[in-house]
Design a protein around this motif. Structure first.
Motif, PDB file in Angstrom:
ATOM      1  N   ARG A 169     -27.648  53.117  14.280  1.00  0.00           N
ATOM      2  CA  ARG A 169     -27.559  54.555  14.533  1.00  0.00           C
ATOM      3  C   ARG A 169     -28.313  54.866  15.813  1.00  0.00           C
ATOM      4  O   ARG A 169     -29.369  54.297  16.085  1.00  0.00           O
ATOM      5  N   LYS A 170     -27.769  55.769  16.624  1.00  0.00           N
ATOM      6  CA  LYS A 170     -28.421  56.202  17.862  1.00  0.00           C
ATOM      7  C   LYS A 170     -28.585  57.711  17.838  1.00  0.00           C
ATOM      8  O   LYS A 170     -27.683  58.422  17.394  1.00  0.00           O
ATOM      9  N   VAL A 171     -29.738  58.183  18.319  1.00  0.00           N
ATOM     10  CA  VAL A 171     -29.982  59.614  18.406  1.00  0.00           C
ATOM     11  C   VAL A 171     -30.537  59.943  19.782  1.00  0.00           C
ATOM     12  O   VAL A 171     -31.196  59.123  20.422  1.00  0.00           O
ATOM     13  N   LEU A 172     -30.249  61.148  20.217  1.00  0.00           N
ATOM     14  CA  LEU A 172     -30.759  61.662  21.476  1.00  0.00           C
ATOM     15  C   LEU A 172     -31.905  62.606  21.163  1.00  0.00           C
ATOM     16  O   LEU A 172     -31.759  63.512  20.334  1.00  0.00           O
ATOM     17  N   VAL A 173     -33.051  62.369  21.785  1.00  0.00           N
ATOM     18  CA  VAL A 173     -34.216  63.220  21.559  1.00  0.00           C
ATOM     19  C   VAL A 173     -34.757  63.698  22.899  1.00  0.00           C
ATOM     20  O   VAL A 173     -34.550  63.073  23.936  1.00  0.00           O
ATOM     21  N   GLU A 174     -35.429  64.835  22.847  1.00  0.00           N
ATOM     22  CA  GLU A 174     -36.122  65.365  24.016  1.00  0.00           C
ATOM     23  C   GLU A 174     -37.613  65.229  23.739  1.00  0.00           C
ATOM     24  O   GLU A 174     -38.088  65.589  22.666  1.00  0.00           O
ATOM     25  N   VAL A 175     -38.336  64.679  24.708  1.00  0.00           N
ATOM     26  CA  VAL A 175     -39.775  64.502  24.556  1.00  0.00           C
ATOM     27  C   VAL A 175     -40.483  65.542  25.408  1.00  0.00           C
ATOM     28  O   VAL A 175     -40.256  65.628  26.614  1.00  0.00           O
ATOM     29  N   ASP A 176     -41.316  66.342  24.767  1.00  0.00           N
ATOM     30  CA  ASP A 176     -42.121  67.326  25.484  1.00  0.00           C
ATOM     31  C   ASP A 176     -43.209  66.560  26.223  1.00  0.00           C
ATOM     32  O   ASP A 176     -44.089  65.959  25.602  1.00  0.00           O
ATOM     33  N   LEU A 177     -43.146  66.554  27.535  1.00  0.00           N
ATOM     34  CA  LEU A 177     -44.065  65.752  28.332  1.00  0.00           C
ATOM     35  C   LEU A 177     -45.504  66.237  28.252  1.00  0.00           C
ATOM     36  O   LEU A 177     -46.433  65.471  28.494  1.00  0.00           O
ATOM     37  N   GLU A 178     -45.710  67.486  27.884  1.00  0.00           N
ATOM     38  CA  GLU A 178     -47.070  68.017  27.760  1.00  0.00           C
ATOM     39  C   GLU A 178     -47.710  67.628  26.431  1.00  0.00           C
ATOM     40  O   GLU A 178     -48.882  67.286  26.375  1.00  0.00           O
ATOM     41  N   THR A 179     -46.943  67.691  25.345  1.00  0.00           N
ATOM     42  CA  THR A 179     -47.500  67.435  24.012  1.00  0.00           C
ATOM     43  C   THR A 179     -47.152  66.055  23.470  1.00  0.00           C
ATOM     44  O   THR A 179     -47.807  65.573  22.548  1.00  0.00           O
ATOM     45  N   GLY A 180     -46.096  65.437  23.999  1.00  0.00           N
ATOM     46  CA  GLY A 180     -45.644  64.148  23.489  1.00  0.00           C
ATOM     47  C   GLY A 180     -44.786  64.259  22.247  1.00  0.00           C
ATOM     48  O   GLY A 180     -44.339  63.258  21.703  1.00  0.00           O
ATOM     49  N   LYS A 181     -44.516  65.488  21.794  1.00  0.00           N
ATOM     50  CA  LYS A 181     -43.695  65.690  20.597  1.00  0.00           C
ATOM     51  C   LYS A 181     -42.225  65.478  20.922  1.00  0.00           C
ATOM     52  O   LYS A 181     -41.755  65.824  22.003  1.00  0.00           O
ATOM     53  N   MET A 182     -41.506  64.920  19.938  1.00  0.00           N
ATOM     54  CA  MET A 182     -40.085  64.666  20.092  1.00  0.00           C
ATOM     55  C   MET A 182     -39.288  65.725  19.363  1.00  0.00           C
ATOM     56  O   MET A 182     -39.668  66.157  18.272  1.00  0.00           O
ATOM     57  N   HIS A 183     -38.167  66.120  19.972  1.00  0.00           N
ATOM     58  CA  HIS A 183     -37.274  67.109  19.369  1.00  0.00           C
ATOM     59  C   HIS A 183     -35.883  66.495  19.307  1.00  0.00           C
ATOM     60  O   HIS A 183     -35.328  66.112  20.334  1.00  0.00           O
ATOM     61  N   PHE A 184     -35.344  66.398  18.110  1.00  0.00           N
ATOM     62  CA  PHE A 184     -34.005  65.865  17.903  1.00  0.00           C
ATOM     63  C   PHE A 184     -32.988  66.758  18.592  1.00  0.00           C
ATOM     64  O   PHE A 184     -33.015  67.977  18.435  1.00  0.00           O
ATOM     65  N   LEU A 185     -32.064  66.159  19.368  1.00  0.00           N
ATOM     66  CA  LEU A 185     -31.010  66.934  20.017  1.00  0.00           C
ATOM     67  C   LEU A 185     -29.663  66.696  19.339  1.00  0.00           C
ATOM     68  O   LEU A 185     -28.950  67.634  19.036  1.00  0.00           O
ATOM     69  N   ARG A 186     -29.301  65.418  19.136  1.00  0.00           N
ATOM     70  CA  ARG A 186     -28.030  65.116  18.470  1.00  0.00           C
ATOM     71  C   ARG A 186     -27.921  63.649  18.131  1.00  0.00           C
ATOM     72  O   ARG A 186     -28.591  62.821  18.713  1.00  0.00           O
ATOM     73  N   GLN A 187     -27.041  63.362  17.199  1.00  0.00           N
ATOM     74  CA  GLN A 187     -26.733  61.972  16.858  1.00  0.00           C
ATOM     75  C   GLN A 187     -25.615  61.507  17.772  1.00  0.00           C
ATOM     76  O   GLN A 187     -24.694  62.268  18.073  1.00  0.00           O
ATOM     77  N   LEU A 188     -25.679  60.284  18.214  1.00  0.00           N
ATOM     78  CA  LEU A 188     -24.670  59.747  19.142  1.00  0.00           C
ATOM     79  C   LEU A 188     -23.707  58.815  18.415  1.00  0.00           C
ATOM     80  O   LEU A 188     -23.991  58.288  17.397  1.00  0.00           O
TER      81      LEU A 188
END
Length: 58
Positions: free
Chosen positions: A39-58
């Protein structure tokens, strides 16, 4: 992003086997996470906090 991705995905228990930049020059903070079940997922990483935010499954 550092080279220490989370070992376990909380929602599935699948282990992450690979992490790499998504390659979009307009979104340098987007990454693709591959799990051992392929399974592959696309995430966005907040460069200030290091937290990941799920964007979508690929």
């Amino acid at each position: 992003m550092d080279n220490n991705p989370p070992e376990i995905a909380a929602h599935t228990g699948d282990q992450i086997v690979n992490t790499y930049p998504a390659g979009d020059p307009e979104h340098a903070d987007w990454y693709i996470y591959e799990y051992e079940n392929h399974r592959k997922v696309l995430v966005e990483v907040d460069l200030e906090t290091g937290k990941m935010h799920f964007l979508r499954q690929l």
